[in-house]
Enzyme design. Structure first.
Site, mmCIF file in Angstrom:
data_model
loop_
_atom_site.group_PDB
_atom_site.id
_atom_site.type_symbol
_atom_site.label_atom_id
_atom_site.label_comp_id
_atom_site.label_asym_id
_atom_site.label_seq_id
_atom_site.Cartn_x
_atom_site.Cartn_y
_atom_site.Cartn_z
ATOM 1 N N LYS A 151 0.839 -1.202 0.000
ATOM 2 C CA LYS A 151 0.000 0.000 0.000
ATOM 3 C C LYS A 151 0.876 1.255 0.000
ATOM 4 O O LYS A 151 0.708 2.144 -0.804
ATOM 5 C CB LYS A 151 -0.903 -0.008 1.232
ATOM 6 C CG LYS A 151 -1.771 1.225 1.370
ATOM 7 C CD LYS A 151 -2.690 1.153 2.579
ATOM 8 C CE LYS A 151 -3.470 2.458 2.739
ATOM 9 N NZ LYS A 151 -4.332 2.440 3.945
ATOM 10 N N GLU A 159 11.024 -4.412 3.796
ATOM 11 C CA GLU A 159 11.173 -5.811 3.376
ATOM 12 C C GLU A 159 10.729 -5.966 1.915
ATOM 13 O O GLU A 159 11.395 -6.610 1.096
ATOM 14 C CB GLU A 159 10.324 -6.733 4.246
ATOM 15 C CG GLU A 159 10.753 -6.811 5.709
ATOM 16 C CD GLU A 159 9.974 -5.853 6.591
ATOM 17 O OE1 GLU A 159 9.603 -4.765 6.112
ATOM 18 O OE2 GLU A 159 9.744 -6.202 7.764
ATOM 19 N N GLY A 184 -4.418 -2.017 5.338
ATOM 20 C CA GLY A 184 -3.656 -3.133 4.788
ATOM 21 C C GLY A 184 -4.246 -4.476 5.160
ATOM 22 O O GLY A 184 -4.428 -5.351 4.321
ATOM 23 N N ARG A 185 -4.641 -4.618 6.443
ATOM 24 C CA ARG A 185 -5.166 -5.910 6.896
ATOM 25 C C ARG A 185 -6.614 -6.133 6.486
ATOM 26 O O ARG A 185 -7.216 -7.138 6.870
ATOM 27 C CB ARG A 185 -4.991 -6.034 8.413
ATOM 28 C CG ARG A 185 -5.526 -4.872 9.213
ATOM 29 C CD ARG A 185 -5.039 -4.948 10.655
ATOM 30 N NE ARG A 185 -5.446 -3.779 11.430
ATOM 31 C CZ ARG A 185 -4.767 -2.636 11.482
ATOM 32 N NH1 ARG A 185 -3.638 -2.514 10.807
ATOM 33 N NH2 ARG A 185 -5.199 -1.604 12.202
ATOM 34 N N GLU A 245 -3.298 -6.374 15.306
ATOM 35 C CA GLU A 245 -2.849 -5.071 14.805
ATOM 36 C C GLU A 245 -3.986 -4.051 14.894
ATOM 37 O O GLU A 245 -3.753 -2.853 14.956
ATOM 38 C CB GLU A 245 -2.333 -5.174 13.369
ATOM 39 C CG GLU A 245 -1.494 -3.975 12.968
ATOM 40 C CD GLU A 245 -0.653 -4.214 11.722
ATOM 41 O OE1 GLU A 245 -1.212 -4.116 10.607
ATOM 42 O OE2 GLU A 245 0.547 -4.492 11.851
ATOM 43 N N HIS A 248 -3.408 -33.176 18.794
ATOM 44 C CA HIS A 248 -2.204 -33.927 19.158
ATOM 45 C C HIS A 248 -1.064 -32.984 19.469
ATOM 46 O O HIS A 248 0.101 -33.361 19.403
ATOM 47 C CB HIS A 248 -1.831 -34.869 18.004
ATOM 48 C CG HIS A 248 -2.932 -35.802 17.636
ATOM 49 N ND1 HIS A 248 -3.091 -37.051 18.199
ATOM 50 C CD2 HIS A 248 -3.988 -35.633 16.789
ATOM 51 C CE1 HIS A 248 -4.175 -37.632 17.707
ATOM 52 N NE2 HIS A 248 -4.737 -36.783 16.847
ATOM 53 N N LYS A 274 10.826 -0.184 13.445
ATOM 54 C CA LYS A 274 11.420 0.159 12.148
ATOM 55 C C LYS A 274 12.541 1.179 12.335
ATOM 56 O O LYS A 274 13.596 1.108 11.714
ATOM 57 C CB LYS A 274 10.344 0.746 11.226
ATOM 58 C CG LYS A 274 9.250 -0.253 10.817
ATOM 59 C CD LYS A 274 8.192 0.424 9.944
ATOM 60 C CE LYS A 274 7.048 -0.529 9.586
ATOM 61 N NZ LYS A 274 5.979 0.136 8.797
HETATM 62 O O1 F6P Z 1 2.713 -4.043 9.981
HETATM 63 C C1 F6P Z 1 2.613 -2.699 9.622
HETATM 64 C C2 F6P Z 1 2.015 -2.604 8.235
HETATM 65 O O2 F6P Z 1 1.844 -1.261 7.897
HETATM 66 C C3 F6P Z 1 0.692 -3.360 8.099
HETATM 67 O O3 F6P Z 1 -0.400 -2.649 8.607
HETATM 68 C C4 F6P Z 1 0.651 -3.561 6.625
HETATM 69 O O4 F6P Z 1 -0.290 -4.546 6.227
HETATM 70 C C5 F6P Z 1 2.101 -3.991 6.351
HETATM 71 O O5 F6P Z 1 2.884 -3.217 7.273
HETATM 72 C C6 F6P Z 1 2.563 -3.783 4.926
HETATM 73 O O6 F6P Z 1 2.370 -2.441 4.576
HETATM 74 P P1 F6P Z 1 2.413 -2.064 2.993
HETATM 75 O O7 F6P Z 1 1.246 -2.782 2.351
HETATM 76 O O8 F6P Z 1 2.288 -0.584 2.952
HETATM 77 O O9 F6P Z 1 3.731 -2.570 2.449
#
Ligand code: F6P
Length: 544
Positions: A208, A214, A269-270, A355, A386, A510
């Site tokens: 987003k 990452e 995002g979630r 979150e 189990h 971060k």
């Molecule tokens: O974990 C923090 C966060 O901003 C989440 O809310 C989000 O889903 C994820 O990192 C990835 O964010 P982006 O879609 O902006 O890369």
């Protein structure tokens, strides 16, 4: 949205007194005094999801007081507010409108004087055209071959939702192989690259913000890897796509405009699988099935928006969870899908719940004095039986569980599904009633008959569970189920008087990461670290 401190409400005080009256009541007794308990404590949704909340430590009075709490916290107003696009995500000054993504009821929804339904329809059309072309083979890679593999590069909500849905709907998938790169651990992208042929692979950079380290690190690595190994300057134009809100960043990365699939700041995002962030889902199951997923969510949205609170599934499940966390003091909640396809569902809900509601400042800016989100965890049944069911039955921790089971299997072999069903039913029954009710009525189990409650074989029962039975795990049913949990989490956040749609807690980590990363290349650390961090860093450097 109102900012009511739940503990100051009349119903909270009533619930506190009520708790002392009922906290030791046995579920066994509750079923004995009401022969229709199952009927009175279950709701059937669209004849394809049955929610049985009868095996809980609640009475009619409990439910009435919990519903009073929902009313005192203006839950109905909050629901309307969200659907109307009010900026209820106050700390980020945003609307919360993932429900608009599956709306398609041809009404208008305005955000900042823009009718967002027009933009949504436009993106859906773009998604359909593109996914059709890839699935049908008309989209060609740089050597003129059709696409066979899709790599989604994203993390958090840009990974967990798409992964969970593509896994859950494997019975509906086409020939395309879908892979996920999420972790900054080089092993993740390295192992995926071993599986794909760059001539027939497309890469979806799902982010987003288009700035998550990452994701951008993996995206840059893949971009350079592909350009080097294919020696094809225009590789990105045919093989790289962006799923994002931050279009400028995607263009700067080198994604051509026609390869950018947009979503908006009012999509968390979630909560984004319903948007362009879900493109890997569409590629996996096709646009028609994706529309069925949207349709299922829309039906649950309409239920949530219009159903009276006492028959409103997300509201009821939210209130029951609150009853355990706020009054029984439970700390966790287990999600137990009795369906292998749903193996990623607990992990998906971890982000959705924790979150959203893992907060400790209320909507008035004060420190909360009540519990907020429980820890969400879980595993498929029957494997979980189990693994940790011993603790569920005989441990010292009370853990409310959601059991989920599809009545119709996609893979009905031998008597496997009947055995899965028997385990699903047996576990909630044993957890609810324990040895006394069950063993004493079942003569061929005298080996487990124990007169004393202080016995290694004694299971006390009275362990609360919800049983969610799906008619069949279809795109429509999964859509409704995901929407159910989204709205349950929303209701809990409203009553807990917290903001459920920001995530400021992830920023500090971060920041510190960047400090340490900057130091790794230096002889002397520029930052004043604690002795643990310094000691670990020194050891790392020695070993390296
Ligand atoms: O974990 C923090 C966060 O901003 C989440 O809310 C989000 O889903 C994820 O990192 C990835 O964010 P982006 O879609 O902006 O890369």
């Amino acid at each position: 949205m109102k900012n009511i401190n739940p503990t100051k409400t009349f119903s909270w005080k009533q619930l506190t007194d009520h708790f002392y009256d009922v906290k030791n009541i046995c579920m066994n007794d509750l079923f004995n005094i009401d022969q229709n308990r199952f009927h009175n404590y279950s709701i059937l949704f669209q004849d394809n999801i049955l929610v049985d909340f009868s095996k809980n430590r609640i009475t009619n009075q409990t439910l009435q007081l919990l519903l009073m709490l929902a009313k005192e916290c203006f839950v109905s107003d909050a629901i309307q507010s969200m659907f109307l696009g009010h900026k209820i995500n106050k700390t980020e000054n945003r609307s919360v409108l993932h429900v608009a993504l599956r709306n398609q009821l041809n009404n208008s929804i305005f955000v900042d004087n823009v009718n967002i339904m027009i933009n949504i329809q436009k993106e859906l059309k773009k998604i359909k055209n593109f996914s059709d072309s890839v699935i049908q083979g008309s989209w060609k890679g740089y050597t003129g071959k059709s696409i066979s593999d899709v790599v989604n590069v994203g993390i958090g909500g840009s990974y967990l939702g798409p992964y969970m849905v593509t896994e859950s709907l494997k019975a509906y998938k086409n020939h395309l192989k879908i892979h996920f790169v999420s972790n900054i651990d080089g092993t993740n992208v390295t192992e995926i690259l071993k599986k794909v042929n760059l001539e027939t692979t497309i890469f979806l950079i799902a982010s987003k913000s288009f700035s998550t380290d990452e994701t951008i690190s993996n995206a840059n690595y893949l971009k350079n890897w592909c350009l080097f190994h294919t020696n094809y300057a225009k590789y990105l134009d045919l093989h790289f796509f962006a799923l994002c809100e931050n279009v400028t960043a995607a263009l700067n990365f080198g994604i051509v405009s026609r390869n950018i699939f947009k979503f908006w700041d009012w999509v968390g995002g979630r909560y984004s699988i319903w948007s362009s962030a879900g493109l890997s889902i569409v590629l996996s199951i096709g646009f028609k099935n994706f529309e069925l997923l949207l349709c299922g969510a829309r039906m649950m949205d309409q239920h949530f928006l219009n159903q009276e609170l006492s028959q409103n599934i997300p509201v009821i499940l939210a209130l029951i969870s609150l009853w355990y966390t706020s009054f029984f003091g439970t700390e966790t909640e287990a999600i137990l899908p009795y369906d292998e396809y749903m193996h990623a569902f607990p992990e998906y809900l971890q982000q959705s719940y924790m979150e959203s509601n893992g907060k400790s400042i209320d909507r008035n800016g004060n420190l909360v004095t009540w519990k907020t989100s429980p820890i969400i965890w879980g595993q498929c049944g029957t494997n979980s039986q189990h693994s940790f069911f011993q603790l569920l039955h005989q441990g010292t921790t009370l853990i409310p569980c959601d059991f989920i089971f599809p009545a119709i299997s996609h893979n009905p072999i031998n008597d496997h599904h009947e055995k899965l069903l028997s385990n699903f039913l047996a576990q909630t029954r044993a957890l609810a009633f324990g040895n006394e009710k069950i063993i004493n009525n079942n003569m061929n189990s005298n080996s487990l008959n124990c007169s004393s409650r202080v016995s290694y074989k004694y299971c006390p029962g009275n362990k609360p569970t919800n049983s969610i039975m799906l008619k069949k795990l279809t795109p429509c049913v999964l859509g409704s189920l995901i929407s159910l949990y989204e709205h349950k989490i929303f209701v809990q956040g409203v009553i807990l008087n917290i903001f459920s749609f920001d995530q400021w807690g992830v920023e500090l980590g971060k920041l510190v990461t960047n400090d340490i990363l900057g130091d790794l290349s230096k002889e002397k650390f520029s930052n004043q670290y604690d002795s643990s961090t310094r000691g670990l860093l020194n050891s790392y450097k020695q070993w390296m």
